[in-house]
Design a protein around this motif. Structure first.
Motif, PDB file in Angstrom:
ATOM      1  N   UNK A   1       0.978  -1.222  -0.001  1.00 26.74           N
ATOM      2  CA  UNK A   1       0.122  -0.100   0.103  1.00 26.74           C
ATOM      3  C   UNK A   1       0.784   1.250  -0.009  1.00 26.74           C
ATOM      4  N   UNK A   2       0.642   2.349  -0.755  1.00 30.22           N
ATOM      5  CA  UNK A   2       1.246   3.382  -0.928  1.00 30.22           C
ATOM      6  C   UNK A   2       0.300   4.564  -1.354  1.00 30.22           C
ATOM      7  N   UNK A   3      -0.094   5.295  -0.382  1.00 33.69           N
ATOM      8  CA  UNK A   3      -1.218   6.413  -0.781  1.00 33.69           C
ATOM      9  C   UNK A   3      -0.642   7.851  -0.469  1.00 33.69           C
ATOM     10  N   UNK A   4      -0.997   8.793  -1.315  1.00 30.93           N
ATOM     11  CA  UNK A   4      -0.755  10.178  -1.369  1.00 30.93           C
ATOM     12  C   UNK A   4      -1.792  10.973  -0.859  1.00 30.93           C
ATOM     13  N   UNK A   5      -1.503  11.622   0.399  1.00 29.61           N
ATOM     14  CA  UNK A   5      -2.664  12.422   1.158  1.00 29.61           C
ATOM     15  C   UNK A   5      -2.545  13.895   1.089  1.00 29.61           C
TER      16      UNK A   5
ATOM     17  N   UNK B   1      -5.033  17.771   0.734  1.00 29.75           N
ATOM     18  CA  UNK B   1      -6.269  18.557   0.617  1.00 29.75           C
ATOM     19  C   UNK B   1      -6.430  19.125  -0.986  1.00 29.75           C
ATOM     20  N   UNK B   2      -7.559  18.638  -1.630  1.00 29.96           N
ATOM     21  CA  UNK B   2      -7.454  19.097  -2.937  1.00 29.96           C
ATOM     22  C   UNK B   2      -7.637  20.740  -3.041  1.00 29.96           C
ATOM     23  N   UNK B   3      -6.623  21.323  -3.439  1.00 33.51           N
ATOM     24  CA  UNK B   3      -6.627  22.833  -3.596  1.00 33.51           C
ATOM     25  C   UNK B   3      -7.571  23.435  -4.841  1.00 33.51           C
ATOM     26  N   UNK B   4      -7.882  22.739  -5.797  1.00 37.16           N
ATOM     27  CA  UNK B   4      -8.951  23.035  -6.918  1.00 37.16           C
ATOM     28  C   UNK B   4      -9.246  21.875  -7.569  1.00 37.16           C
ATOM     29  N   UNK B   5     -10.448  22.016  -8.368  1.00 40.18           N
ATOM     30  CA  UNK B   5     -10.861  21.153  -9.247  1.00 40.18           C
ATOM     31  C   UNK B   5     -11.309  19.538  -8.700  1.00 40.18           C
ATOM     32  N   UNK B   6     -11.102  18.754  -9.488  1.00 37.39           N
ATOM     33  CA  UNK B   6     -11.727  17.340  -9.052  1.00 37.39           C
ATOM     34  C   UNK B   6     -10.729  16.200  -9.844  1.00 37.39           C
ATOM     35  N   UNK B   7     -10.634  15.146  -8.828  1.00 39.05           N
ATOM     36  CA  UNK B   7     -10.050  13.769  -9.426  1.00 39.05           C
ATOM     37  C   UNK B   7     -11.064  12.868  -9.666  1.00 39.05           C
ATOM     38  N   UNK B   8     -10.904  11.910 -10.706  1.00 37.03           N
ATOM     39  CA  UNK B   8     -11.448  10.681 -10.884  1.00 37.03           C
ATOM     40  C   UNK B   8     -10.696   9.585 -11.080  1.00 37.03           C
ATOM     41  N   UNK B   9     -11.177   8.285 -10.614  1.00 39.82           N
ATOM     42  CA  UNK B   9     -10.675   7.113 -10.722  1.00 39.82           C
ATOM     43  C   UNK B   9     -10.345   6.970 -12.313  1.00 39.82           C
ATOM     44  N   UNK B  10      -9.365   6.451 -12.703  1.00 41.84           N
ATOM     45  CA  UNK B  10      -8.814   5.976 -13.868  1.00 41.84           C
ATOM     46  C   UNK B  10      -8.240   7.257 -14.579  1.00 41.84           C
TER      47      UNK B  10
ATOM     48  N   UNK C   1      -9.520   7.281  -1.969  1.00 39.04           N
ATOM     49  CA  UNK C   1     -10.021   7.094  -0.421  1.00 39.04           C
ATOM     50  C   UNK C   1     -10.467   8.384   0.228  1.00 39.04           C
ATOM     51  N   UNK C   2     -11.498   8.588   0.633  1.00 38.03           N
ATOM     52  CA  UNK C   2     -12.332   9.705   1.219  1.00 38.03           C
ATOM     53  C   UNK C   2     -12.556   9.220   2.809  1.00 38.03           C
ATOM     54  N   UNK C   3     -12.069   9.681   3.806  1.00 45.56           N
ATOM     55  CA  UNK C   3     -12.551   9.130   5.170  1.00 45.56           C
ATOM     56  C   UNK C   3     -12.519   7.643   5.199  1.00 45.56           C
ATOM     57  N   UNK C   4     -11.496   7.100   4.691  1.00 42.78           N
ATOM     58  CA  UNK C   4     -11.097   5.756   4.748  1.00 42.78           C
ATOM     59  C   UNK C   4     -12.067   5.033   3.857  1.00 42.78           C
ATOM     60  N   UNK C   5     -13.008   5.509   3.092  1.00 45.90           N
ATOM     61  CA  UNK C   5     -13.850   4.675   2.226  1.00 45.90           C
ATOM     62  C   UNK C   5     -13.376   5.019   0.748  1.00 45.90           C
ATOM     63  N   UNK C   6     -13.514   3.879  -0.344  1.00 40.98           N
ATOM     64  CA  UNK C   6     -13.198   4.303  -1.679  1.00 40.98           C
ATOM     65  C   UNK C   6     -14.434   5.216  -2.178  1.00 40.98           C
TER      66      UNK C   6
ATOM     67  N   UNK D   1     -11.887  18.744  -0.156  1.00 44.65           N
ATOM     68  CA  UNK D   1     -11.795  17.390   0.324  1.00 44.65           C
ATOM     69  C   UNK D   1     -10.548  17.089   0.668  1.00 44.65           C
ATOM     70  N   UNK D   2     -10.388  16.310   1.726  1.00 47.90           N
ATOM     71  CA  UNK D   2      -8.938  15.716   2.165  1.00 47.90           C
ATOM     72  C   UNK D   2      -9.158  14.373   1.850  1.00 47.90           C
ATOM     73  N   UNK D   3      -8.006  14.028   0.972  1.00 51.11           N
ATOM     74  CA  UNK D   3      -8.177  12.646   0.403  1.00 51.11           C
ATOM     75  C   UNK D   3      -6.825  11.752   0.277  1.00 51.11           C
TER      76      UNK D   3
END
Length: 444
Positions: free
Chosen positions: A248-252, A254-263, A281-286, A294-296
């Motif tokens: 597991x390697x995650x990069x955490x 807070x999104x500063x602008x815009x949006x991100x999508x899986x894929x 992952x948002x609050x531990x949920x996919x 949002x902090x992701x």
């Protein structure tokens, strides 16, 4: 005190606003009146204010004490720190930053207004527009605050005369328009008496506009940043290295602008390495999508080298990286900023070494003229700077993003914040200035 249900709160919008003005213009009294008359003060808070007011020999409660929370502030009768207050009405929720008026604390106004969608600038009706008023208007313009309210206070001390208000409103609006402020709403008030703060004034029937609260509740606010380029400054790299998740390697962050999508295809800056989002992952949920504030935690398909300070962006609109930054700055430290000054530049979550290569101009507040090559900026000066960084940075224009288009300069010796900067911002378009600074021997 009236109560607001959870359902009502969830249906209301949020407005972040700041107050500013010169010393004794009545900012804290206005904020106290706003909280009191909108029934946003708890009974025990009001009782404490009444008790403190009696101890000071005042018959009526001093509503300024609702925001002047520090003992030093109460003793001196001035606001020193930025006082944040949270309150709500059935129509809107508010985060209020009551900023100091003394010129010594202008840096705090920069802090309070940096995230504001509206600024209330107070003017004493007896004094009119003064230098500090102009400075606050310039900072509001520099920070691109979309809405400015001119609150002409203490109208009771000028017998509620319309010509006094009209002259001040005309002068300020003309000045703010020159600065590029998109909208100014002028309101005559008496914070002490409550005129036009929450309830319309019975003594100023010549004024037909909104009260301060009515304007705050109805001014259009858009939190839709989906049109902005997506940006995620990496704050933490998460590697639990457990038997259950050995890879597991995650990069955490807070999104500063815009949006991100899986894929979605993304690029990591400043390295330029590319990958694709395999999970969010948002609050531990996919989740499939995440957006601004949002902090992701992002998971990527490829195992690439990413650390705190890197910026994850969509590959299709990645900003260029640069070591040469031109910006308009507000200098907030007592120590002067000079050409050749070695500093630390903090952009997002990355901090790099930098040097001030040139100070092309300083803004003169009285007539908005530019003083060329001042050589230095002192406390509360606004000017243009050219900076060379030791490492390339992915910076946006401040006009495109208030988050990734801003930075601060820090004194490397003691960590003091020297300057707040906005990339690419300018009040005017002076002739291009040739960089005449001498080679200082630094290899960046």
């Amino acid at each position: 005190m009236s109560t607001i249900t959870t359902e009502e709160l969830s249906a209301t919008t949020l407005l972040r606003f700041a107050t500013a003005g010169s010393v004794d213009d009545g900012k804290s009294t206005l904020v106290g009146r706003l909280l009191h008359d909108s029934k946003s003060v708890l009974a025990d808070q009001l009782e404490a204010v009444e008790h403190a007011s009696r101890n000071r020999g005042q018959e009526a409660p001093d509503l300024a004490l609702l925001t002047d929370g520090l003992r030093a502030e109460r003793e001196q009768g001035i606001t020193i720190d930025v006082a944040y207050r949270y309150f709500a009405t059935p129509r809107r929720r508010f985060i209020l930053a009551d900023t100091p008026g003394h010129v010594q604390y202008t840096r705090n106004m920069v802090t309070g207004a940096s995230t504001a969608e509206l600024t209330v600038i107070l003017v004493d009706a007896r004094n009119g527009v003064v230098e500090q008023t102009r400075r606050h208007a310039a900072i509001a313009a520099l920070l691109r605050v979309p809405h400015v309210v001119l609150a002409v206070n203490k109208m009771d001390l000028v017998d509620y005369k319309e010509p006094v208000f009209a002259a001040i409103a005309k002068e300020f609006t003309a000045y703010a328009t020159e600065l590029g402020v998109p909208e100014v709403t002028a309101i005559p008030i008496s914070a002490l008496a409550g005129d036009n703060v929450v309830e319309p004034s019975a003594t100023m029937d010549w004024y037909g506009g909104p009260t301060v609260l009515e304007h705050l509740e109805t001014v259009p606010v858009s939190h839709d940043l989906s049109h902005c380029h997506a940006r995620l400054p990496v704050q933490f790299v998460i590697r639990p290295q457990t038997a259950e998740h050995p890879d597991y390697r995650g990069y955490a962050g807070q999104i500063a602008a815009g949006s991100f999508h899986v894929g979605e295809a993304v690029t990591v800056l400043p390295s330029g390495r590319a990958s694709r989002i395999s999970g969010i992952e948002l609050l531990g949920e996919p989740v499939d999508v995440a957006w601004t504030t949002q902090s992701v935690t992002l998971l990527l398909e490829d195992d690439i080298d990413i650390s705190r300070g890197d910026l994850i962006v969509p590959s299709k609109d990645a900003p260029a990286t640069t070591q040469d930054i031109e910006a308009t700055v507000c200098h907030v430290a007592d120590q002067a900023l000079t050409v050749g000054h070695r500093v630390l530049l903090k952009h997002g979550t990355r901090t790099v070494k930098a040097i001030v290569k040139d100070i092309p101009s300083r803004l003169t507040l009285s007539d908005l003229s530019l003083h060329p090559h001042p050589g230095q900026l002192v406390a509360n000066d606004i000017g243009r700077v050219k900076i060379r960084t030791a490492e390339p940075l992915p910076v946006d224009s401040y006009a495109d993003s208030r988050r990734t288009g801003s930075f601060i300069l820090i004194d490397p010796s003691d960590g003091t914040t020297l300057t707040a900067g906005m990339v690419g911002e300018s009040f005017a378009s002076p002739e291009p200035v040739k960089d005449e600074s001498e080679d200082d021997g630094w290899d960046f």
